[in-house]
Each structure stands twice: as structure tokens, then as C-alpha cells.
Design a protein around this motif. Structure first.
Motif, mmCIF file in Angstrom:
data_model
loop_
_atom_site.group_PDB
_atom_site.id
_atom_site.type_symbol
_atom_site.label_atom_id
_atom_site.label_comp_id
_atom_site.label_asym_id
_atom_site.label_seq_id
_atom_site.Cartn_x
_atom_site.Cartn_y
_atom_site.Cartn_z
ATOM 1 N N HIS A 205 0.875 -1.168 0.000
ATOM 2 C CA HIS A 205 0.000 0.000 0.000
ATOM 3 C C HIS A 205 0.917 1.224 0.000
ATOM 4 C CE1 HIS A 205 -2.831 2.981 1.588
ATOM 5 N NE2 HIS A 205 -3.784 2.151 1.185
ATOM 6 N N VAL A 206 0.436 2.288 -0.591
ATOM 7 C CA VAL A 206 1.263 3.492 -0.692
ATOM 8 C C VAL A 206 1.775 3.950 0.689
ATOM 9 C CG1 VAL A 206 -0.683 5.134 -0.682
ATOM 10 C CG2 VAL A 206 1.385 5.675 -1.974
ATOM 11 N N ASP A 207 0.970 3.742 1.737
ATOM 12 C CA ASP A 207 1.387 4.158 3.086
ATOM 13 C C ASP A 207 2.441 3.228 3.688
ATOM 14 O OD1 ASP A 207 -0.476 6.143 2.873
ATOM 15 O OD2 ASP A 207 -2.041 5.053 3.994
ATOM 16 N N ASP A 208 2.605 2.033 3.102
ATOM 17 C CA ASP A 208 3.546 1.049 3.675
ATOM 18 C C ASP A 208 4.832 0.914 2.868
ATOM 19 O OD1 ASP A 208 1.742 0.471 5.674
ATOM 20 O OD2 ASP A 208 0.741 -1.083 4.484
ATOM 21 N N LYS A 209 4.990 1.797 1.884
ATOM 22 C CA LYS A 209 6.166 1.699 1.000
ATOM 23 C C LYS A 209 7.478 1.796 1.804
ATOM 24 C CE LYS A 209 7.764 5.213 -1.320
ATOM 25 N NZ LYS A 209 7.990 6.333 -2.220
ATOM 26 N N ASP A 210 7.548 2.771 2.701
ATOM 27 C CA ASP A 210 8.789 2.968 3.461
ATOM 28 C C ASP A 210 9.080 1.764 4.363
ATOM 29 O OD1 ASP A 210 8.984 5.320 2.184
ATOM 30 O OD2 ASP A 210 8.277 6.561 3.861
ATOM 31 N N LYS A 211 7.997 1.203 4.929
ATOM 32 C CA LYS A 211 8.151 0.015 5.797
ATOM 33 C C LYS A 211 8.759 -1.142 4.998
ATOM 34 C CE LYS A 211 4.274 -0.398 8.360
ATOM 35 N NZ LYS A 211 2.993 -1.095 8.566
ATOM 36 N N MET A 212 8.293 -1.296 3.740
ATOM 37 C CA MET A 212 8.794 -2.369 2.876
ATOM 38 C C MET A 212 10.308 -2.187 2.631
ATOM 39 S SD MET A 212 7.744 -2.958 -1.104
ATOM 40 C CE MET A 212 8.485 -1.405 -1.594
ATOM 41 N N VAL A 213 10.708 -0.936 2.397
ATOM 42 C CA VAL A 213 12.125 -0.660 2.120
ATOM 43 C C VAL A 213 12.963 -0.861 3.391
ATOM 44 C CG1 VAL A 213 13.747 1.127 1.366
ATOM 45 C CG2 VAL A 213 11.540 0.884 0.211
ATOM 46 N N GLU A 214 12.435 -0.430 4.533
ATOM 47 C CA GLU A 214 13.159 -0.601 5.807
ATOM 48 C C GLU A 214 13.392 -2.083 6.097
ATOM 49 O OE1 GLU A 214 14.791 1.656 7.531
ATOM 50 O OE2 GLU A 214 14.070 2.979 5.935
ATOM 51 N N LYS A 215 12.385 -2.912 5.764
ATOM 52 C CA LYS A 215 12.503 -4.365 5.992
ATOM 53 C C LYS A 215 13.682 -4.935 5.174
ATOM 54 C CE LYS A 215 9.837 -8.616 5.732
ATOM 55 N NZ LYS A 215 8.782 -9.295 5.034
ATOM 56 N N LEU A 216 13.832 -4.438 3.945
ATOM 57 C CA LEU A 216 14.938 -4.921 3.099
ATOM 58 C C LEU A 216 16.286 -4.504 3.696
ATOM 59 C CD1 LEU A 216 13.474 -4.071 -0.435
ATOM 60 C CD2 LEU A 216 13.701 -6.335 0.606
ATOM 61 N N LYS A 217 16.360 -3.256 4.173
ATOM 62 C CA LYS A 217 17.616 -2.754 4.754
ATOM 63 C C LYS A 217 17.984 -3.569 5.998
ATOM 64 C CE LYS A 217 17.222 2.133 3.512
ATOM 65 N NZ LYS A 217 16.825 3.404 4.097
ATOM 66 N N LYS A 218 16.962 -3.857 6.813
ATOM 67 C CA LYS A 218 17.180 -4.615 8.053
ATOM 68 C C LYS A 218 17.667 -6.023 7.715
ATOM 69 C CE LYS A 218 14.702 -5.787 12.322
ATOM 70 N NZ LYS A 218 14.145 -7.115 12.258
ATOM 71 N N GLU A 219 17.030 -6.638 6.715
ATOM 72 C CA GLU A 219 17.408 -7.999 6.343
ATOM 73 C C GLU A 219 18.860 -8.052 5.860
ATOM 74 O OE1 GLU A 219 13.740 -9.667 4.385
ATOM 75 O OE2 GLU A 219 15.241 -11.083 3.672
ATOM 76 N N ALA A 220 19.232 -7.084 5.029
ATOM 77 C CA ALA A 220 20.607 -7.048 4.511
ATOM 78 C C ALA A 220 21.588 -6.840 5.666
ATOM 79 C CB ALA A 220 20.745 -5.932 3.480
#
Ligand SMILES: C[S@@+](CC[C@H](N)C(=O)[O-])C[C@H]1O[C@@H](n2cnc3c(N)ncnc32)[C@H](O)[C@@H]1O
Length: 252
Positions: A205-220
Motif C-alpha cells: 500500500h502506498v502508506d507502507d512503502k517505506d516500511k517495505m524498504v526498511e525491511k529490506l535494509k534490516k534484512e541485509a
């Protein structure tokens, strides 16, 4: 009016609550078009690991396989057994334009190989390795490599979690991900070296875009890898306010 996509000569229609007679009437109208020979109904949502949906024959010739043309390439596929979206044609072209001759490219979740083939044809790159778990899609992928007369695409059938070992690293990785919870980022990072660019597709969802990106950064970070996010762009609509996002990740 029902929504529909035309894939090759098959119209794939999503009906709402129409009666059978209304469905047949609509299908017969579609069959008037010179390019439509088959009408099927998408009878449920795309689901599961293979991202397929039940397709019921409504009118026209009784088959579910077709030949679809896009970006100057040809693809054989079966709309029942293979995920395929003609709506991604612009996106495939955009990605192909980002690949250059010296790249070694990995396409994860390759389906019938549309990204792999369009990239290989337009960039003339050294090698594209195309990995897909579905046997049906992989069979078509091999056929599609042959009909597009390419010698720089290698098709591997199997799970990206198991099939990447021993393939070395890639300069560009396309993650045409299924809309599932798991990110699969670990497997792309294992196939990356310093400077690799990963095109990751996420759904949010447009409101969750940043959360999705943060999850990738955390995983890496947890995997001990350093990444930089170059850009996050919309690459398709999923539902109201929900989009497919292309996240361009640089491994540093
Ligand atoms: C969204 S579709 C993308 C297909 C293709 N890239 C295209 O543009 O038409 C996702 C694909 O990933 C495949 N898939 C799902 N899990 C997989 C896995 N673990 N390893 C390899 N392929 C997988 C599915 O079978 C499906 O064909």
C-alpha cells in the motif's frame, strides 16, 4: 463491464456477478475481434507459489495455450499453468534498457522467460540465467529461447533457494517476485558481488512503502551485507492505493 486482458489470441476475462448467459454474450462480442480466438474466465484469484489461477473456457477454440508477442519477441505460454502479465511489457522494456553488453544477469522467478529474453535480445549481454520453479513455465521458457533464436539465455528449472549455488555472481539481478511474504533477498545477495544492482519487486500500500524498504535494509544488515537504495518507483497497480514497486538496490 467486466475487465479483461488479451494474451496472444486469448481474452482472459474477470467477471463479477454476471449470469452464465451474460458471460457467453460478452465472450461472443470479444470473439468478433480479429485477434481473439479463445475466451476464458479467470475463475479465482492468482494464488500459491506458482501464481496461477483457475481459467474456465467460455467461448471460442478449446485451448489455453497461445503465442504472445511483445517488445519484438515471441512467447508461447499456457494461461492456466503459467503466470503471465501482459501489463508488465513496459516494465520489461525499461529493465532491458538498464542492462549493458558486459552484464551477467540473473532473472529469479522467471516464468516463461519474458524478462530474460527481452533483456538478452536488447542488451546483447554476455549471459542471462533464468530460474523458475514451475516445470510447465520452464518448458515454455526453453521453447521461447529457441523461437527467439538466442544463445545467451540459460534456463534453470528449480527453486531459487537451491539452484543458485555454484553459479557465481551476477552484475544485475531481476527479482520478478511472486506476491508472497518472503523477500528472497538473502538468495539474491548470495549471488551478488560489490556493485551488483538488484531490481527487487515488492507489493505494498502506498502508506507502507517505506516500511517495505526498511525491511529490506534490516534484512541485509542482519546478513552482514551493505546495500544502498538507489530508487523506489511504481511499476504497476495491484488494488486501490496498492502498487507493485521496483526497488533498485546497489550492493556496496
Ligand atoms: C510473479 S511471477 C513472475 C513471472 C515472470 N517473471 C513474468 O514476468 O511473467 C512469479 C514466478 O515465480 C515462480 N516462483 C515462485 N517461487 C519460486 C522459487 N522459490 N524459485 C523459483 N521460482 C519461483 C512462480 O512459479 C512464478 O512463475
Amino acid at each position: 463491464m467486466p475487465s479483461y486482458d488479451i494474451v496472444g489470441d486469448i481474452a482472459v476475462v474477470k467477471f463479477d456477478k454476471e449470469k452464465k448467459s451474460e458471460k457467453i454474450k460478452f465472450a461472443r462480442e470479444l470473439l468478433q475481434r480479429p485477434n481473439v480466438k479463445v475466451v476464458v474466465e479467470k475463475a479465482d484469484r492468482i494464488k500459491g507459489r506458482l501464481r496461477t489461477a483457475e481459467m474456465n473456457h467460455i467461448a471460442g477454440e478449446k485451448r489455453k495455450d497461445t503465442l504472445y508477442k511483445e517488445n519484438g519477441c515471441s512467447f508461447r505460454l499456457n494461461v492456466q499453468t503459467c503466470y503471465f502479465s501482459s501489463r508488465l511489457s513496459e516494465e520489461r522494456k525499461k529493465i532491458a534498457e538498464k542492462i549493458n553488453k558486459n552484464d551477467r544477469v540473473l532473472v529469479m522467478f522467471a516464468g516463461v522467460a519474458p524478462f530474460s529474453i527481452i533483456i538478452a535480445k536488447f542488451s546483447g549481454c554476455k549471459e542471462v540465467v533464468s530460474v523458475e520453479i514451475s516445470k510447465a513455465c520452464s518448458k515454455y521458457a526453453l521453447e521461447n529461447v529457441r523461437i527467439n533464436k538466442l544463445d545467451n539465455v540459460r534456463v534453470i528449472q528449480g527453486d531459487v533457494k537451491k539452484k543458485l549455488a555454484g553459479l557465481g555472481t551476477f552484475t544485475k539481478i531481476v527479482m520478478a517476485r511472486p506476491n508472497l511474504k518472503e523477500t528472497f533477498l538473502k538468495y539474491a545477495l548470495d549471488a551478488s558481488g560489490k556493485g551488483t544492482i538488484i531490481y527487487y519487486y515488492g507489493f505494498a500500500h502506498v502508506d507502507d512503502k517505506d516500511k517495505m524498504v526498511e525491511k529490506l535494509k534490516k534484512e541485509a544488515y542482519e546478513l552482514g551485507r551493505k546495500i544502498r537504495i538507489n530508487e523506489v518507483v511504481r511499476a504497476g497497480d495491484i488494488a486501490p492505493y496498492k502498487f507493485r514497486w521496483r526497488v533498485e538496490i546497489k550492493v556496496v
